[in-house]
Design a protein around this motif. Structure first.
Motif, PDB file in Angstrom:
ATOM      1  N   LYS A 212       1.276  10.132   1.262  1.00  0.00           N
ATOM      2  CA  LYS A 212       0.496  11.111   0.499  1.00  0.00           C
ATOM      3  C   LYS A 212      -0.141  12.154   1.406  1.00  0.00           C
ATOM      4  O   LYS A 212      -0.373  13.285   0.967  1.00  0.00           O
ATOM      5  N   THR A 213      -0.410  11.818   2.658  1.00  0.00           N
ATOM      6  CA  THR A 213      -0.957  12.839   3.555  1.00  0.00           C
ATOM      7  C   THR A 213       0.130  13.832   3.981  1.00  0.00           C
ATOM      8  O   THR A 213      -0.168  15.001   4.241  1.00  0.00           O
ATOM      9  N   TYR A 214       1.383  13.393   4.034  1.00  0.00           N
ATOM     10  CA  TYR A 214       2.479  14.312   4.357  1.00  0.00           C
ATOM     11  C   TYR A 214       2.616  15.382   3.277  1.00  0.00           C
ATOM     12  O   TYR A 214       2.621  16.584   3.576  1.00  0.00           O
ATOM     13  N   THR A 215       2.713  14.970   2.019  1.00  0.00           N
ATOM     14  CA  THR A 215       2.872  15.961   0.957  1.00  0.00           C
ATOM     15  C   THR A 215       1.613  16.813   0.820  1.00  0.00           C
ATOM     16  O   THR A 215       1.699  18.000   0.490  1.00  0.00           O
ATOM     17  N   GLY A 216       0.446  16.229   1.091  1.00  0.00           N
ATOM     18  CA  GLY A 216      -0.779  17.014   1.076  1.00  0.00           C
ATOM     19  C   GLY A 216      -0.765  18.102   2.131  1.00  0.00           C
ATOM     20  O   GLY A 216      -1.204  19.236   1.903  1.00  0.00           O
TER      21      GLY A 216
ATOM     22  N   ALA B 110      -6.467  13.277  -0.027  1.00  0.00           N
ATOM     23  CA  ALA B 110      -5.593  12.182  -0.439  1.00  0.00           C
ATOM     24  C   ALA B 110      -6.330  10.863  -0.586  1.00  0.00           C
ATOM     25  O   ALA B 110      -5.765   9.893  -1.082  1.00  0.00           O
ATOM     26  N   GLY B 111      -7.580  10.806  -0.149  1.00  0.00           N
ATOM     27  CA  GLY B 111      -8.252   9.524  -0.105  1.00  0.00           C
ATOM     28  C   GLY B 111      -7.740   8.734   1.089  1.00  0.00           C
ATOM     29  O   GLY B 111      -6.790   9.126   1.775  1.00  0.00           O
ATOM     30  N   ARG B 112      -8.371   7.610   1.332  1.00  0.00           N
ATOM     31  CA  ARG B 112      -7.975   6.810   2.496  1.00  0.00           C
ATOM     32  C   ARG B 112      -6.521   6.365   2.380  1.00  0.00           C
ATOM     33  O   ARG B 112      -6.078   5.903   1.331  1.00  0.00           O
ATOM     34  N   GLU B 113      -5.790   6.512   3.472  1.00  0.00           N
ATOM     35  CA  GLU B 113      -4.402   6.065   3.525  1.00  0.00           C
ATOM     36  C   GLU B 113      -4.350   4.766   4.314  1.00  0.00           C
ATOM     37  O   GLU B 113      -4.556   4.750   5.522  1.00  0.00           O
ATOM     38  N   LYS B 114      -4.091   3.650   3.612  1.00  0.00           N
ATOM     39  CA  LYS B 114      -4.141   2.331   4.221  1.00  0.00           C
ATOM     40  C   LYS B 114      -2.843   1.961   4.937  1.00  0.00           C
ATOM     41  O   LYS B 114      -2.868   1.228   5.923  1.00  0.00           O
ATOM     42  N   SER B 115      -1.732   2.420   4.420  1.00  0.00           N
ATOM     43  CA  SER B 115      -0.452   2.101   5.055  1.00  0.00           C
ATOM     44  C   SER B 115      -0.291   2.902   6.341  1.00  0.00           C
ATOM     45  O   SER B 115      -0.647   4.086   6.397  1.00  0.00           O
TER      46      SER B 115
ATOM     47  N   PHE C 119       0.841  -1.200   0.000  1.00  0.00           N
ATOM     48  CA  PHE C 119       0.000   0.000   0.000  1.00  0.00           C
ATOM     49  C   PHE C 119       0.878   1.253   0.000  1.00  0.00           C
ATOM     50  O   PHE C 119       0.541   2.269  -0.612  1.00  0.00           O
ATOM     51  N   MET C 120       2.018   1.169   0.709  1.00  0.00           N
ATOM     52  CA  MET C 120       2.896   2.336   0.811  1.00  0.00           C
ATOM     53  C   MET C 120       3.357   2.787  -0.568  1.00  0.00           C
ATOM     54  O   MET C 120       3.285   3.987  -0.897  1.00  0.00           O
TER      55      MET C 120
ATOM     56  N   ARG D  49       5.871  -3.027  13.166  1.00  0.00           N
ATOM     57  CA  ARG D  49       5.576  -3.650  14.450  1.00  0.00           C
ATOM     58  C   ARG D  49       5.260  -2.592  15.507  1.00  0.00           C
ATOM     59  O   ARG D  49       5.875  -1.524  15.532  1.00  0.00           O
ATOM     60  N   THR D  50       4.314  -2.894  16.339  1.00  0.00           N
ATOM     61  CA  THR D  50       3.868  -2.096  17.492  1.00  0.00           C
ATOM     62  C   THR D  50       3.213  -0.766  17.122  1.00  0.00           C
ATOM     63  O   THR D  50       2.853  -0.001  18.023  1.00  0.00           O
ATOM     64  N   LEU D  51       3.035  -0.481  15.836  1.00  0.00           N
ATOM     65  CA  LEU D  51       2.448   0.809  15.438  1.00  0.00           C
ATOM     66  C   LEU D  51       1.030   0.634  14.911  1.00  0.00           C
ATOM     67  O   LEU D  51       0.691  -0.411  14.340  1.00  0.00           O
ATOM     68  N   THR D  52       0.201   1.662  15.088  1.00  0.00           N
ATOM     69  CA  THR D  52      -1.131   1.712  14.500  1.00  0.00           C
ATOM     70  C   THR D  52      -1.284   3.039  13.763  1.00  0.00           C
ATOM     71  O   THR D  52      -0.482   3.961  13.938  1.00  0.00           O
ATOM     72  N   LYS D  53      -2.318   3.125  12.930  1.00  0.00           N
ATOM     73  CA  LYS D  53      -2.493   4.325  12.112  1.00  0.00           C
ATOM     74  C   LYS D  53      -2.788   5.548  12.967  1.00  0.00           C
ATOM     75  O   LYS D  53      -2.325   6.656  12.671  1.00  0.00           O
ATOM     76  N   VAL D  54      -3.567   5.378  14.006  1.00  0.00           N
ATOM     77  CA  VAL D  54      -3.925   6.492  14.889  1.00  0.00           C
ATOM     78  C   VAL D  54      -3.280   6.258  16.249  1.00  0.00           C
ATOM     79  O   VAL D  54      -3.473   5.191  16.862  1.00  0.00           O
ATOM     80  N   THR D  55      -2.493   7.242  16.710  1.00  0.00           N
ATOM     81  CA  THR D  55      -1.850   7.142  18.018  1.00  0.00           C
ATOM     82  C   THR D  55      -2.413   8.230  18.915  1.00  0.00           C
ATOM     83  O   THR D  55      -2.356   9.422  18.570  1.00  0.00           O
ATOM     84  N   ARG D  56      -2.954   7.814  20.057  1.00  0.00           N
ATOM     85  CA  ARG D  56      -3.551   8.776  20.984  1.00  0.00           C
ATOM     86  C   ARG D  56      -2.675   8.895  22.228  1.00  0.00           C
ATOM     87  O   ARG D  56      -2.521   7.939  22.976  1.00  0.00           O
TER      88      ARG D  56
END
Length: 348
Positions: free
Chosen positions: A149-153, A139-144, A3-4, A339-346
């Motif tokens: 693409k959200t950074y450059t956006g 950017a549309g949904r970012e799956k990775s 996806f990346m 590993r150990t990462l998720t898309k949203v970090t709170r």
């Protein structure tokens, strides 16, 4: 294909959508700002968005003369400090719009009288309900998990906000960015081949300065989270003040080398690295005669024609993103699910 990589390739189209859809909103915001007095800008974010905020800080200060800073959300969320926000614009950046401490920070700023802006890829996120104005990265949904693409956006939206604040950056000039991104994608085969050379790399240094200092942070982060490479990042000036001592023969050093005000320092660094026989990887203008004279390999074949270094950050990060995606595959790793990462970090 990960996806990346797929999302890296999507960036020219995402930039075009973002510019087309957000420019009318930015023009309206520019008119609003013309009736206000803004003396200071604070940018709040975490992770990749924080790297975009670092770019925003440099861009706003360079192009408008307004003082700008990166916020420390914990000053508010943990220490309970109430800032004095008179005549201040607070910009919160979050891919998901759900970063807890960023949202709490911008909410507190708004309640204390700051004008607040959100930049997000998610139109229904919490951030959109906490700010005075919101601008979207289309950017549309970012799956990775690894944001690209959200950074450059976010960088593109920051150009637009700098324009709204009075920067001499005509929106017409930003129409070049999607095409510059497409040209940067032409490095794909070259970068894929280069990644094979660094399959065993486990440590590196990344150097950038000025508007590309943020890209040094972003490349470093991507190498750490997708390739598990210990990657330290420095400004070109700081690098010469001490950290260059860790460089020895064959040590990998990635250098962002745009034309313009930072080129003198960067060329000095490249000469030092050549003399140290470092493994130097340059992302910069391949047509720059001064760089060719250094005799170091250039991996980022970004085309000439950017006006000084103003428009280089978006096309320059693309070969770096590709390198990390391909290097992860060379190492047998999944860049989409570190590993150990998720898309949203709170965090608070």
């Amino acid at each position: 294909m990960s996806f990346m990589i797929d999302e890296i390739v999507q960036q020219p189209d995402a930039l075009e959508r973002t510019l087309r859809k957000e420019l009318p909103r930015v023009e309206a915001f520019r008119r609003r700002l013309s009736h206000l007095s803004i003396d200071f800008v604070s940018l709040a974010a975490r992770g990749t968005s924080d790297n975009a905020a670092l770019f925003g800080r440099y861009l706003i200060e360079i192009s408008t003369g307004l003082p700008a800073t990166l916020a420390a959300p914990s000053v508010t969320t943990l220490y309970g400090v109430r800032h004095r926000w008179k005549n201040t614009l607070v910009i919160a950046l979050s891919q998901s719009g759900e970063s807890t401490d960023t949202n709490l920070y911008v909410q507190a700023a708004r309640e204390a009288g700051a004008l607040t802006v959100g930049i997000t890829n998610e139109s229904t996120s919490s951030l959109t309900r906490m700010v005075d104005e919101v601008f979207f990265v289309h950017a549309g949904r970012e799956k990775s998990v690894a944001a690209t693409k959200t950074y450059t956006g976010q960088l593109l939206v920051l150009y637009l906000l700098a324009y709204a604040l009075g920067a001499p950056i005509p929106p017409k000039s930003l129409e070049r960015l999607p095409e510059l991104a497409r040209r940067a994608l032409r490095t794909r085969k070259q970068v894929a081949a280069l990644s094979e050379r660094y399959r065993s790399m486990n440590q590196a240094v990344v150097v950038g300065r000025g508007l590309n200092y943020a890209n040094a942070f972003e490349l470093s982060l991507k190498m750490m989270e997708t390739c598990y490479v210990v990657a330290e990042r420095f400004s070109g000036a700081d690098f010469l003040h001490g950290p260059i001592a860790l460089v020895e023969r064959a040590f990998p050093v990635f250098v962002f080398s745009p034309p313009g005000p930072t080129s003198g320092t960067t060329l000095d660094i490249l000469r030092r690295l050549r003399d140290l026989e470092a493994e130097t990887i340059v992302i910069g203008e391949a047509t720059d005669a001064a760089m060719r004279s250094i005799s170091v390999p250039v991996t980022g074949r970004v085309p000439a024609g950017c006006p000084r270094d103003l428009l280089t950050p978006i096309p320059y990060i693309i070969p770096a993103q590709l390198f990390c995606a391909f290097l992860a595959e060379q190492k047998g790793l999944d860049p989409d699910h570190p590993r150990t990462l998720t898309k949203v970090t709170r965090t608070i």
